[in-house]
Design a protein around this motif. Structure first.
Motif, short mmCIF file in Angstrom:
data_model
loop_
_atom_site.label_atom_id
_atom_site.label_comp_id
_atom_site.label_asym_id
_atom_site.label_seq_id
_atom_site.Cartn_x
_atom_site.Cartn_y
_atom_site.Cartn_z
N ASN A 122 0.90 -1.34 0.03
CA ASN A 122 0.28 -0.34 0.19
C ASN A 122 0.95 1.61 -0.28
O ASN A 122 0.30 3.10 -0.14
N ILE A 123 2.06 1.41 0.13
CA ILE A 123 3.46 2.24 -0.17
C ILE A 123 2.39 2.67 0.97
O ILE A 123 2.84 4.28 0.79
N TRP A 124 2.86 2.79 2.10
CA TRP A 124 2.55 3.12 3.68
C TRP A 124 4.33 3.64 4.13
O TRP A 124 5.41 3.33 3.61
N GLN A 125 4.09 4.46 4.51
CA GLN A 125 5.28 5.65 5.69
C GLN A 125 5.28 4.62 6.50
O GLN A 125 4.42 3.87 7.27
N LEU A 126 7.26 3.88 6.88
CA LEU A 126 7.06 3.71 7.89
C LEU A 126 8.47 4.51 8.26
O LEU A 126 9.74 5.19 8.01
N GLN A 127 8.01 4.69 9.89
CA GLN A 127 9.38 4.84 10.79
C GLN A 127 9.79 3.72 11.84
O GLN A 127 8.75 3.43 11.88
N GLN A 128 10.85 4.35 12.36
CA GLN A 128 12.02 3.30 13.31
C GLN A 128 11.42 3.81 14.48
O GLN A 128 12.60 5.79 14.32
N LEU A 129 11.38 3.82 16.02
CA LEU A 129 11.76 4.47 17.14
C LEU A 129 12.58 3.11 17.91
O LEU A 129 11.98 2.50 18.00
N ASP A 130 13.61 4.20 18.46
CA ASP A 130 14.22 3.45 19.39
C ASP A 130 14.45 4.49 20.87
O ASP A 130 14.28 5.45 20.93
N VAL A 131 13.11 3.80 21.42
CA VAL A 131 13.11 4.38 22.89
C VAL A 131 14.55 4.27 23.50
O VAL A 131 14.64 3.63 23.68
N SER A 132 15.07 5.81 24.52
CA SER A 132 16.57 5.39 24.85
C SER A 132 16.05 5.28 26.86
O SER A 132 15.12 5.77 27.53
N ASN A 133 16.76 3.77 26.67
CA ASN A 133 16.98 3.51 28.15
C ASN A 133 15.25 3.32 28.27
O ASN A 133 14.77 3.74 29.66
N ALA A 134 15.09 2.75 27.63
CA ALA A 134 13.03 2.25 27.97
C ALA A 134 12.87 1.31 29.07
O ALA A 134 11.73 1.96 29.75
N PHE A 135 13.75 0.79 29.80
CA PHE A 135 12.79 0.14 31.43
C PHE A 135 12.96 1.08 31.88
O PHE A 135 13.12 0.95 32.97
N LEU A 136 14.23 2.04 32.10
CA LEU A 136 13.86 2.77 32.78
C LEU A 136 12.43 4.09 33.12
O LEU A 136 12.49 4.46 34.30
N HIS A 137 11.66 3.97 32.20
CA HIS A 137 9.85 4.38 32.54
C HIS A 137 9.45 3.78 33.00
O HIS A 137 8.24 4.47 33.34
N GLY A 138 9.68 2.53 33.41
CA GLY A 138 8.64 2.23 34.16
C GLY A 138 8.56 2.57 35.08
O GLY A 138 9.16 2.00 36.41
N ASP A 139 7.58 2.51 36.80
CA ASP A 139 6.80 2.84 37.36
C ASP A 139 6.62 1.87 38.12
O ASP A 139 6.12 0.56 38.15
N LEU A 140 7.45 1.59 39.78
CA LEU A 140 7.46 0.18 40.49
C LEU A 140 6.47 0.67 41.32
O LEU A 140 5.96 1.28 41.70
#
Length: 198
Positions: free
Chosen positions: A109-127
């Motif tokens: 379908n000629i869709w636009q693709l984007q890649q995202l990398d979340v820096s230090n992803a695990f550090l955003h989780g609340d305990l």
């Protein structure tokens, strides 16, 4: 660049011999403080804090030159006790079939693709659990009778991936995405003629 700057240290004692690694450790601790990862308290009676360790990695450019020196503080989650330090660890992972289907549809379908990398992803989780950790080496302004009460998830914790998934789930739902019933790691959003998936 001197020889010691091109070697990845195996311990804190080795790392403090190089200004490159000292700076990398300072950056890591500062990022954790800015993220409000922990609070420091006097260690409560009966509480055995889990340990932590810093790991060191040289990130290189495609030509082999040094891009940056990365220090990452990791909790020694192997010493966590189920029912005390953590309860659930399961976190959905996207199915490879889902990725293939999305890429096939995007190509057709000629869709636009984007890649995202979340820096230090695990550090955003609340305990939600009470997890105590020893104070990292290098924070000399605290006594040996104190420990860190973790407020945010940290790499190495048993529940780290689950906490990151919960944070991501809440964020995507708040932006109007709906979770797929076929793959719980696939989120879809329809807005008129627009279609977004992640």
């Amino acid at each position: 660049m001197n020889l010691s700057s091109g070697i990845e240290p195996q311990s804190y004692q080795e790392a403090i011999l190089s200004p490159y690694w000292v700076e990398a450790m300072k950056d890591e601790i500062e990022a954790l403080k800015l993220n409000n990862t922990w609070e420091i308290f006097d260690t409560l009676a009966g509480v055995k804090p889990i340990g932590c360790k810093c790991f060191y990695k040289i990130k290189r450019k495609s030509n082999g030159s040094v891009e940056r020196y990365k220090a990452r503080l990791v909790a020694k989650g192997f010493s966590q006790v189920e029912g005390i330090d953590f309860f659930e660890t399961f976190s959905p992972v996207v199915k490879m079939t889902t990725i293939r289907v999305i890429l096939t549809l995007a190509s057709a379908n000629i869709w636009q693709l984007q890649q995202l990398d979340v820096s230090n992803a695990f550090l955003h989780g609340d305990l939600s659990e009470e997890v105590y950790m020893t104070i990292p080496q290098g924070l000399q302004d605290h006594g040996s009778s104190q420990s860190c009460k973790l407020k945010k998830s940290l790499y190495g914790l048993k529940q780290a991936s689950r906490k990151w998934y919960e944070k991501l789930f809440d964020l995507l739902i708040s932006f109007g995405y709906q979770q797929s019933h076929a793959d719980h790691s696939l989120f879809i959003k329809h807005n008129g003629d627009e279609f977004t998936t992640c």
